[in-house]
Design a protein around this motif. Sequence first.
Motif, PDB file in Angstrom:
ATOM      1  N   ASP A  11      30.179  28.579  20.946  1.00  0.00           N
ATOM      2  CA  ASP A  11      31.163  28.517  22.034  1.00  0.00           C
ATOM      3  C   ASP A  11      31.379  29.959  22.485  1.00  0.00           C
ATOM      4  O   ASP A  11      31.484  30.860  21.654  1.00  0.00           O
ATOM      5  CB  ASP A  11      32.507  27.981  21.530  1.00  0.00           C
ATOM      6  CG  ASP A  11      32.423  26.541  21.058  1.00  0.00           C
ATOM      7  OD1 ASP A  11      31.574  25.789  21.556  1.00  0.00           O
ATOM      8  OD2 ASP A  11      33.234  26.176  20.174  1.00  0.00           O
ATOM      9  N   TYR A  13      33.673  32.601  24.903  1.00  0.00           N
ATOM     10  CA  TYR A  13      34.964  32.731  25.596  1.00  0.00           C
ATOM     11  C   TYR A  13      35.082  34.046  26.366  1.00  0.00           C
ATOM     12  O   TYR A  13      34.540  35.072  25.949  1.00  0.00           O
ATOM     13  CB  TYR A  13      36.105  32.723  24.578  1.00  0.00           C
ATOM     14  CG  TYR A  13      36.267  31.439  23.816  1.00  0.00           C
ATOM     15  CD1 TYR A  13      37.167  30.466  24.236  1.00  0.00           C
ATOM     16  CD2 TYR A  13      35.530  31.205  22.660  1.00  0.00           C
ATOM     17  CE1 TYR A  13      37.330  29.280  23.530  1.00  0.00           C
ATOM     18  CE2 TYR A  13      35.679  30.022  21.945  1.00  0.00           C
ATOM     19  CZ  TYR A  13      36.576  29.066  22.389  1.00  0.00           C
ATOM     20  OH  TYR A  13      36.739  27.901  21.691  1.00  0.00           O
ATOM     21  N   LYS A  18      37.044  29.126  28.024  1.00  0.00           N
ATOM     22  CA  LYS A  18      35.785  28.819  27.347  1.00  0.00           C
ATOM     23  C   LYS A  18      34.708  28.626  28.412  1.00  0.00           C
ATOM     24  O   LYS A  18      34.732  27.666  29.175  1.00  0.00           O
ATOM     25  CB  LYS A  18      35.938  27.547  26.515  1.00  0.00           C
ATOM     26  CG  LYS A  18      34.760  27.325  25.558  1.00  0.00           C
ATOM     27  CD  LYS A  18      34.720  25.920  25.023  1.00  0.00           C
ATOM     28  CE  LYS A  18      35.572  25.759  23.775  1.00  0.00           C
ATOM     29  NZ  LYS A  18      35.403  24.395  23.206  1.00  0.00           N
ATOM     30  N   GLU A  21      29.994  25.960  25.986  1.00  0.00           N
ATOM     31  CA  GLU A  21      30.435  25.173  24.821  1.00  0.00           C
ATOM     32  C   GLU A  21      29.276  24.519  24.076  1.00  0.00           C
ATOM     33  O   GLU A  21      28.378  23.934  24.677  1.00  0.00           O
ATOM     34  CB  GLU A  21      31.365  24.059  25.311  1.00  0.00           C
ATOM     35  CG  GLU A  21      31.915  23.190  24.199  1.00  0.00           C
ATOM     36  CD  GLU A  21      32.939  22.214  24.749  1.00  0.00           C
ATOM     37  OE1 GLU A  21      34.136  22.448  24.539  1.00  0.00           O
ATOM     38  OE2 GLU A  21      32.528  21.233  25.416  1.00  0.00           O
ATOM     39  N   PRO A 228      33.765  24.187  30.641  1.00  0.00           N
ATOM     40  CA  PRO A 228      32.698  25.048  30.121  1.00  0.00           C
ATOM     41  C   PRO A 228      31.308  24.542  30.494  1.00  0.00           C
ATOM     42  O   PRO A 228      31.103  23.341  30.653  1.00  0.00           O
ATOM     43  CB  PRO A 228      32.898  24.979  28.605  1.00  0.00           C
ATOM     44  CG  PRO A 228      33.696  23.764  28.346  1.00  0.00           C
ATOM     45  CD  PRO A 228      34.488  23.479  29.580  1.00  0.00           C
TER      46      PRO A 228
END
Length: 258
Positions: A11, A13, A18, A21, A228
């Motif tokens: 994941d 960020y 985010k 993913e 995401p």
Amino acid sequence: MAKRIEVSDLDIYYGAFKAVEGVNMTVEPRNVTAFIGPSGCGKSTMLRTLNRMHEVIPGARVDGKVMLDDQDLYSSDVDPVAVRRVVGMVFQRPNPFPTMSIYDNVASGLKLNGVRQRGVLDTAVERSLQGANLWNEVKDRLNKPGGSLSGGQQQRLCIARAIAVEPQVLLMDEPCSALDPISTLAIEDLISELKEQFTIVIVTHNMQQAARVSDATAFFNLAGQGKPGKLIEMDSTQKIFSNPTEKATEAYITGRFG
Ligand SMILES: Nc1ncnc2c1ncn2[C@@H]1O[C@H](COP(=O)(O)OP(=O)(O)OP(=O)(O)O)[C@@H](O)[C@H]1O
Ligand SMILES: [Mg+2]
């Protein structure tokens, strides 16, 4: 030595956002892997996690694992600067040091690594410029500034600079998007040669380019604004372009969106 990359449950960020993913993927050594997908789906973000360039942005972080052969790149004892030496990068816009000579552009990484002997540098500069298919065009003007070259030559100079330190992986984020068709073909030929030595990952918006240069293709997509990006499907380039498993992949490669 080319190396294999293995990404698990990644994941990515930017602060609380985010951007990407749940990525799981394997990138084979001595192979070209293409990342494709619509704008904003996280291709560049994903690419930058492979050499820890992502975290230079304040608040940026990752969850999950990126292995380079048996080394966990995000392990606490790993120096990100050392990672970037092993995993080189070429950017969208050619970014040579414009006032520095062609020779020093290529030698800069080696000098940073402490190499001083002129003979060693001369050999590495010639080998790297040969490797980037630029040697014949610049061998008589190595002392001219990097900025005096054409756009396509500058991009090949950046590739020479990246391969001079003998990385194991080469990341390229839309390396041809600022180039004319002839320079683009020159870079594509070069990528096909370089994959004998390196593991190459290239982001491209050009479907023909992905089909021409890559062995494997990863298609990323967005479920919606603010959601995401995800890796939808990854397979051999031949499979992705002839008979993809996912409907979204087919819609994208046939130009129905993105
Ligand atoms: N420095 C940043 N700070 C905050 N968010 C960012 C940053 N860079 C990218 N993003 C966001 O992360 C998401 C993925 O962006 P990214 O640049 O990886 O997409 P991309 O697939 O490379 O798109 P493109 O094809 O347009 O280059 C987008 O929502 C983008 O707005
Ligand atoms: Mg991008």
